[in-house]
Motif scaffolding. Structure first.
Motif, short mmCIF file in Angstrom:
data_model
loop_
_atom_site.label_atom_id
_atom_site.label_comp_id
_atom_site.label_asym_id
_atom_site.label_seq_id
_atom_site.Cartn_x
_atom_site.Cartn_y
_atom_site.Cartn_z
N ASN A 152 -61.34 45.91 21.57
CA ASN A 152 -61.59 45.97 23.01
C ASN A 152 -60.95 44.80 23.75
O ASN A 152 -60.75 44.86 24.95
CB ASN A 152 -63.09 46.01 23.28
N SER A 153 -60.65 43.71 23.02
CA SER A 153 -59.96 42.57 23.59
C SER A 153 -59.17 41.90 22.45
O SER A 153 -59.50 42.08 21.28
CB SER A 153 -60.94 41.57 24.21
N GLU A 154 -58.16 41.14 22.82
CA GLU A 154 -57.31 40.53 21.80
C GLU A 154 -58.06 39.52 20.94
O GLU A 154 -57.72 39.31 19.79
CB GLU A 154 -56.09 39.85 22.44
N ASP A 155 -59.10 38.91 21.49
CA ASP A 155 -59.83 37.89 20.74
C ASP A 155 -61.14 38.41 20.14
O ASP A 155 -61.96 37.63 19.65
CB ASP A 155 -60.09 36.66 21.61
N GLU A 156 -61.32 39.73 20.14
CA GLU A 156 -62.54 40.31 19.57
C GLU A 156 -62.60 40.04 18.06
O GLU A 156 -61.62 40.24 17.34
CB GLU A 156 -62.56 41.82 19.82
N ALA A 157 -63.75 39.58 17.60
CA ALA A 157 -63.95 39.31 16.18
C ALA A 157 -64.18 40.63 15.43
O ALA A 157 -64.74 41.57 15.99
CB ALA A 157 -65.13 38.38 15.98
N PHE A 158 -63.75 40.66 14.18
CA PHE A 158 -63.99 41.83 13.34
C PHE A 158 -64.05 41.38 11.90
O PHE A 158 -63.48 40.36 11.52
CB PHE A 158 -62.91 42.91 13.54
N LYS A 159 -64.77 42.15 11.10
CA LYS A 159 -64.92 41.84 9.68
C LYS A 159 -63.66 42.29 8.95
O LYS A 159 -63.19 43.41 9.13
CB LYS A 159 -66.14 42.58 9.13
N LYS A 160 -63.13 41.40 8.10
CA LYS A 160 -61.91 41.72 7.35
C LYS A 160 -62.29 42.14 5.93
O LYS A 160 -62.89 41.35 5.19
CB LYS A 160 -60.98 40.51 7.31
N PRO A 161 -61.93 43.35 5.55
CA PRO A 161 -62.22 43.80 4.18
C PRO A 161 -61.35 43.05 3.16
O PRO A 161 -60.30 42.51 3.51
CB PRO A 161 -61.87 45.29 4.22
N VAL A 162 -61.79 43.03 1.92
CA VAL A 162 -61.09 42.27 0.87
C VAL A 162 -59.67 42.78 0.62
O VAL A 162 -58.82 42.03 0.15
CB VAL A 162 -61.89 42.28 -0.46
N TRP A 163 -59.40 44.04 0.93
CA TRP A 163 -58.08 44.61 0.68
C TRP A 163 -57.09 44.33 1.81
O TRP A 163 -55.93 44.72 1.75
CB TRP A 163 -58.18 46.11 0.41
N LEU A 164 -57.53 43.65 2.88
CA LEU A 164 -56.66 43.36 4.02
C LEU A 164 -55.81 42.13 3.71
O LEU A 164 -56.32 41.09 3.30
CB LEU A 164 -57.53 43.10 5.25
N GLY A 165 -54.49 42.27 3.92
CA GLY A 165 -53.56 41.19 3.62
C GLY A 165 -53.01 40.53 4.86
O GLY A 165 -53.68 40.43 5.89
N GLU A 166 -51.76 40.14 4.78
CA GLU A 166 -51.06 39.41 5.84
C GLU A 166 -51.02 40.20 7.15
O GLU A 166 -50.75 41.40 7.16
CB GLU A 166 -49.63 39.12 5.37
N GLU A 167 -51.25 39.50 8.26
CA GLU A 167 -51.15 40.15 9.56
C GLU A 167 -49.69 40.30 9.95
O GLU A 167 -48.89 39.37 9.81
CB GLU A 167 -51.89 39.37 10.64
N VAL A 168 -49.33 41.51 10.44
CA VAL A 168 -47.96 41.79 10.86
C VAL A 168 -47.93 42.32 12.30
O VAL A 168 -46.95 42.93 12.72
CB VAL A 168 -47.26 42.77 9.88
N SER A 169 -49.00 42.07 13.06
CA SER A 169 -49.04 42.48 14.47
C SER A 169 -47.84 41.90 15.19
O SER A 169 -47.51 40.73 15.02
CB SER A 169 -50.32 41.97 15.14
#
Length: 158
Positions: free
Chosen positions: A120-137
Motif C-alpha cells: 500500500n506504500s513503498e515503506d510498508e513493512a512485510f514479513k519475509k519468508p525464508v525462501w525470499l532472496g535478493e531484492e531486484v525491484s
C-alpha cells in the motif's frame, strides 16, 4: 492506478509447499517502450490487457491500468505481439498479511524464479519468508517486458 510492488529472487522451491494457488500465465507485449508497456495476458481461463508506465526513481511504484478481456481477444492480440513471449506458472503464497506471487518461468527464461509482493506504500513493512532472496525491484532486466526480448538463458552473468 498506481502499483507499488517489490520484487525478489527466490532461493528455493519451499514456496510450493505453502502455495494456495498455481496458475499458468502466457503473455506477450504489444509495446515494450520503457515509458509505457502494453501487455496482453492469458491467466488460466481469463484474458487481460494491461498498460504500465515507467517506474519511479526506486522502481517500486508505477502507473498500471488493467482490463479483463475475452480469452479469444487475448489470443488474437498475442498473434500480433512483439517477438518473444513469457510462459510461467504463478504461485500465490500468503505470508502474514501479504500475498506473494511467485513466478516460475519456462522456455527461454527457464531457471528464473521471482517473487513479487504488492504494498500500500513503498515503506510498508512485510514479513519475509525464508525462501525470499535478493531484492531486484527496479532492475529493468527482471521486468517481464525485458525478459521477452532478452531472456534469462541468454544472460552472460546471472
Amino acid at each position: 492506478m498506481v502499483e507499488i510492488e517489490r520484487k525478489f529472487l527466490v532461493l528455493s522451491d519451499a514456496y510450493k509447499q505453502e502455495a494456495s494457488a498455481k496458475i499458468r500465465i502466457v503473455q506477450g507485449f504489444l509495446n515494450t517502450d520503457p515509458e509505457r508497456t502494453v501487455r496482453v495476458r492469458i491467466k488460466g481461463e481469463q484474458g487481460f490487457l494491461t498498460i504500465k508506465g515507467k517506474g519511479n526513481d526506486t522502481g517500486v511504484s508505477r502507473f498500471e491500468w488493467e482490463k479483463e478481456i475475452a480469452v479469444s481477444e487475448a489470443e488474437a492480440l498475442l498473434k500480433i505481439a512483439e517477438p518473444g513471449s513469457i510462459d510461467k506458472f504463478r504461485y500465490e503464497v500468503q505470508v502474514g498479511n501479504h500475498t506473494f506471487e511467485v513466478d516460475e518461468f519456462f522456455g527461454k527464461n527457464e531457471g528464473l524464479i521471482v517473487a513479487e509482493v504488492e504494498l500500500n506504500s513503498e515503506d510498508e513493512a512485510f514479513k519475509k519468508p525464508v525462501w525470499l532472496g535478493e531484492e531486484v525491484s527496479g532492475i529493468t532486466k527482471y521486468y517481464n517486458s525485458q525478459l521477452s526480448k532478452h531472456p534469462y538463458k541468454s544472460w552472460e552473468t546471472r
